[in-house]
Design a protein around this motif. Structure first.
Motif, PDB file in Angstrom:
ATOM      1  N   ARG A  80     -41.993 -75.648  99.128  1.00 46.92           N
ATOM      2  CA  ARG A  80     -40.776 -75.414  99.890  1.00 46.92           C
ATOM      3  C   ARG A  80     -41.157 -75.287 101.355  1.00 46.92           C
ATOM      4  NH1 ARG A  80     -36.118 -74.807  97.275  1.00 46.92           N
ATOM      5  NH2 ARG A  80     -36.202 -74.337  95.054  1.00 46.92           N
ATOM      6  N   CYS A  81     -40.399 -75.960 102.193  1.00 44.81           N
ATOM      7  CA  CYS A  81     -40.683 -75.930 103.623  1.00 44.81           C
ATOM      8  C   CYS A  81     -40.552 -74.502 104.152  1.00 44.81           C
ATOM      9  CB  CYS A  81     -39.720 -76.856 104.358  1.00 44.81           C
ATOM     10  SG  CYS A  81     -39.856 -76.763 106.150  1.00 44.81           S
ATOM     11  N   PRO A  82     -41.565 -73.982 104.872  1.00 44.87           N
ATOM     12  CA  PRO A  82     -41.483 -72.611 105.406  1.00 44.87           C
ATOM     13  C   PRO A  82     -40.352 -72.425 106.411  1.00 44.87           C
ATOM     14  CG  PRO A  82     -43.736 -73.437 105.461  1.00 44.87           C
ATOM     15  CD  PRO A  82     -42.856 -74.606 105.138  1.00 44.87           C
ATOM     16  N   GLN A  83     -39.860 -73.527 107.006  1.00 46.19           N
ATOM     17  CA  GLN A  83     -38.829 -73.400 108.032  1.00 46.19           C
ATOM     18  C   GLN A  83     -37.418 -73.496 107.461  1.00 46.19           C
ATOM     19  OE1 GLN A  83     -39.259 -74.756 112.167  1.00 46.19           O
ATOM     20  NE2 GLN A  83     -37.737 -76.323 111.681  1.00 46.19           N
ATOM     21  N   CYS A  84     -37.166 -74.516 106.595  1.00 51.03           N
ATOM     22  CA  CYS A  84     -35.794 -74.693 106.096  1.00 51.03           C
ATOM     23  C   CYS A  84     -35.647 -74.357 104.620  1.00 51.03           C
ATOM     24  CB  CYS A  84     -35.310 -76.116 106.365  1.00 51.03           C
ATOM     25  SG  CYS A  84     -36.124 -77.378 105.348  1.00 51.03           S
ATOM     26  N   GLY A  85     -36.769 -74.166 103.908  1.00 52.47           N
ATOM     27  CA  GLY A  85     -36.701 -73.790 102.508  1.00 52.47           C
ATOM     28  C   GLY A  85     -36.447 -74.932 101.549  1.00 52.47           C
ATOM     29  N   ALA A  86     -36.393 -76.178 102.048  1.00 54.92           N
ATOM     30  CA  ALA A  86     -36.135 -77.323 101.175  1.00 54.92           C
ATOM     31  C   ALA A  86     -37.329 -77.580 100.263  1.00 54.92           C
ATOM     32  CB  ALA A  86     -35.837 -78.562 102.012  1.00 54.92           C
ATOM     33  N   GLY A 103     -38.046 -81.694 109.776  1.00 57.65           N
ATOM     34  CA  GLY A 103     -39.062 -82.225 110.679  1.00 57.65           C
ATOM     35  C   GLY A 103     -40.230 -81.293 110.937  1.00 57.65           C
ATOM     36  N   TRP A 104     -40.264 -80.121 110.282  1.00 59.45           N
ATOM     37  CA  TRP A 104     -41.378 -79.195 110.480  1.00 59.45           C
ATOM     38  C   TRP A 104     -42.659 -79.804 109.923  1.00 59.45           C
ATOM     39  CZ3 TRP A 104     -44.922 -76.516 107.491  1.00 59.45           C
ATOM     40  CH2 TRP A 104     -45.556 -75.425 108.082  1.00 59.45           C
ATOM     41  N   ALA A 105     -43.770 -79.714 110.664  1.00 62.64           N
ATOM     42  CA  ALA A 105     -45.048 -80.289 110.227  1.00 62.64           C
ATOM     43  C   ALA A 105     -46.055 -79.171 110.000  1.00 62.64           C
ATOM     44  CB  ALA A 105     -45.583 -81.266 111.264  1.00 62.64           C
ATOM     45  N   GLN A 227     -52.633 -92.390 124.475  1.00 60.53           N
ATOM     46  CA  GLN A 227     -52.548 -91.414 123.403  1.00 60.53           C
ATOM     47  C   GLN A 227     -51.085 -91.169 123.052  1.00 60.53           C
ATOM     48  OE1 GLN A 227     -54.764 -87.848 124.118  1.00 60.53           O
ATOM     49  NE2 GLN A 227     -56.635 -88.935 124.680  1.00 60.53           N
ATOM     50  N   PRO A 228     -50.769 -91.038 121.773  1.00 61.78           N
ATOM     51  CA  PRO A 228     -49.370 -90.846 121.378  1.00 61.78           C
ATOM     52  C   PRO A 228     -48.886 -89.448 121.729  1.00 61.78           C
ATOM     53  CG  PRO A 228     -50.799 -90.645 119.480  1.00 61.78           C
ATOM     54  CD  PRO A 228     -51.672 -91.059 120.621  1.00 61.78           C
ATOM     55  N   PRO A 229     -47.591 -89.285 121.999  1.00 60.71           N
ATOM     56  CA  PRO A 229     -47.056 -87.956 122.317  1.00 60.71           C
ATOM     57  C   PRO A 229     -46.954 -87.082 121.076  1.00 60.71           C
ATOM     58  CG  PRO A 229     -45.287 -89.567 122.226  1.00 60.71           C
ATOM     59  CD  PRO A 229     -46.567 -90.335 122.074  1.00 60.71           C
ATOM     60  N   ALA A 230     -47.049 -85.769 121.284  1.00 61.57           N
ATOM     61  CA  ALA A 230     -46.840 -84.817 120.197  1.00 61.57           C
ATOM     62  C   ALA A 230     -45.344 -84.672 119.956  1.00 61.57           C
ATOM     63  CB  ALA A 230     -47.456 -83.469 120.556  1.00 61.57           C
ATOM     64  N   LEU A 231     -44.950 -84.668 118.688  1.00 58.23           N
ATOM     65  CA  LEU A 231     -43.535 -84.594 118.343  1.00 58.23           C
ATOM     66  C   LEU A 231     -43.149 -83.193 117.902  1.00 58.23           C
ATOM     67  CD1 LEU A 231     -42.777 -87.868 116.343  1.00 58.23           C
ATOM     68  CD2 LEU A 231     -42.792 -87.488 118.807  1.00 58.23           C
ATOM     69  N   GLY A 232     -41.997 -82.739 118.415  1.00 57.96           N
ATOM     70  CA  GLY A 232     -41.411 -81.518 117.917  1.00 57.96           C
ATOM     71  C   GLY A 232     -40.646 -81.796 116.635  1.00 57.96           C
ATOM     72  N   ALA A 233     -40.116 -80.728 116.003  1.00 52.98           N
ATOM     73  CA  ALA A 233     -39.440 -80.888 114.721  1.00 52.98           C
ATOM     74  C   ALA A 233     -38.224 -81.801 114.833  1.00 52.98           C
ATOM     75  CB  ALA A 233     -39.028 -79.514 114.181  1.00 52.98           C
ATOM     76  N   GLU A 234     -37.431 -81.649 115.884  1.00 56.48           N
ATOM     77  CA  GLU A 234     -36.228 -82.472 116.019  1.00 56.48           C
ATOM     78  C   GLU A 234     -36.578 -83.945 116.212  1.00 56.48           C
ATOM     79  OE1 GLU A 234     -32.992 -81.805 115.599  1.00 56.48           O
ATOM     80  OE2 GLU A 234     -33.729 -79.893 114.847  1.00 56.48           O
TER      81      GLU A 234
END
Length: 396
Positions: A80-86, A103-105, A227-234
């Motif tokens: 289960r995702c620690p952020q949204c619980g899915a 989108g949490w990693a 170098q690729p950019p770091a992505l946020g959850a959204e």
């Protein structure tokens, strides 16, 4: 109720937070509590031991030993995702995932991880590329393939023996003509090599399915200048369903990168020793080699990998490309009649040439083993060329 159900959240023996659910049939008094206790007991195993028929058979055996007449037990393992619980279904090999819902990693222990992703462009670019090949797109699929990318400094001290040939002039006394002879000599050399490198290690166990070596080299080249950019959850959320979960931890990938760089340092040391010889080098033997690899940066990066199929004429072909520029990796293309004729002609010439060589070898009474080897290689080359003339496509 015809079945008993149970659900628990536990941490496995190897530290992974998992959610175990089970269904047992038929329902019986006390079965749900026994099933819950059993799931807590099973969670003491390592994560990889919670998958497959083995754990299901163990559960049935344990319940029967408690007096329950169960006919079947189903056990499911999920995160289960620690952020949204899915709830997220992952393979036993996964070490990092991106939640497709929020989108949490993070890793499978619940620790947050920063991921970097190169832009993929859009589907229309792939379809345009296919049409420039003269084909009509049938399907286009995008996957983001994970790599651990390391920047490293490498240095190594070495000592080697170099065997080389050098021209030497002899004679020239009186009426004796001068003559050039080549003599074999040895010399001891030592020194140090230093270089910086970028090395990408595939984070999937079977990355050859997704571009293989060509994709890895693309990642290294791309990282060196963009170098690729770091992505946020959204930002990660829209592409998360297309992101493949890494199956190789950073620690294991680091070991792979260090081993590779040490091998490259050994090759560089041999090249440096070779350059110090005053003649034609025949052999370089490293007698002392002390490498040191310093990993200065290690990041998780995802490469956008496009796989597509297209129709050209009456044939169906496939191809793969990478990045927003749609850089081709492997493309199947139809063989023209001229190419097929050229390959058939080549097979005929190879057969004729190998037959001539065998005939000359018989006249010169060459060793039978050499004769057999020559004939075998000729037949193999002929068969390969002939079969390629009837191949459905060529890979470009």
């Amino acid at each position: 109720m015809t079945e008993a159900r149970a659900f628990v959240a536990e941490t496995t023996a190897d530290g992974r937070l998992v959610y175990l659910s089970a269904v047992a049939r038929p329902a019986q008094p006390g079965l749900e509590q026994a099933l819950t206790d059993l799931l807590h007991e099973l969670a003491r195993r390592s994560y990889s031991e919670l998958h497959g028929d083995r754990v299901r058979f163990d559960a049935i055996r344990a319940l029967k030993s408690l007096g329950f007449a169960v006919e079947d037990v189903e056990i499911a393992v999920s995160y289960r995702c620690p952020q949204c619980g899915a709830s997220i279904q992952l393979s036993p090999e996964a070490v990092v995932y991106v939640c497709p819902y929020c989108g949490w990693a993070g890793d499978v222990r619940g620790g947050k991880i920063e991921v970097r992703v190169w832009q993929a462009g859009h589907r229309g670019l792939v379809e345009g590329f296919v049409r420039r090949l003269g084909g009509e797109p049938v399907s286009v699929e995008l996957r983001y393939v994970p790599f651990w990318v390391f920047e490293a400094s490498v240095e190594a001290d070495y000592a080697a023996t170099v065997v080389y040939r050098r021209a030497r002039t002899v004679g020239g006394y009186g009426r004796q003509p001068r003559e050039t002879r080549y003599v074999r000599e040895r010399m001891k050399v030592s020194g140090r090599v230093q270089f910086k490198a970028v090395r990408a290690v595939p984070a999937r166990l079977h990355v050859e399915v997704f571009g293989g070596e060509e994709l890895r080299l693309w990642v290294e080249r791309k990282w060196s200048f963009q170098q690729p950019p770091a992505l946020g959850a959204e930002e990660a959320k829209p592409i998360a369903p297309s992101m493949l979960a890494p199956e190789l931890s950073k620690e294991v990938a680091t070991e792979v990168a260090v081993d590779t760089l040490e091998d490259e340092a050994a090759d560089e040391a041999r090249s440096a020793a070779r350059r110090k010889a005053p003649g034609h080098v025949e052999e370089v033997r490293l007698e002392r080699f002390s490498p040191s690899v310093t990993i200065e940066q290690g990041e998780l990066a995802f490469a956008p990998y496009w796989f597509f199929t297209f129709r050209k004429g009456s044939g169906l072909y496939s191809g793969a490309a990478v990045g927003s520029e749609i850089t081709p990796l492997r493309i199947e293309l139809p063989l023209s009649n001229a190419e097929r004729a050229a390959r058939l002609a080549g097979s005929w010439l190879t057969a004729a040439g190998s037959g001539l060589v065998v005939e000359l070898a018989l006249r010169w009474q060459v060793d039978p083993l050499v004769l057999l080897l020559t004939a075998g290689l000729g037949l193999l080359a002929t068969a390969k060329l002939a079969s390629s003339a009837f191949a459905p496509a060529k890979v470009g």
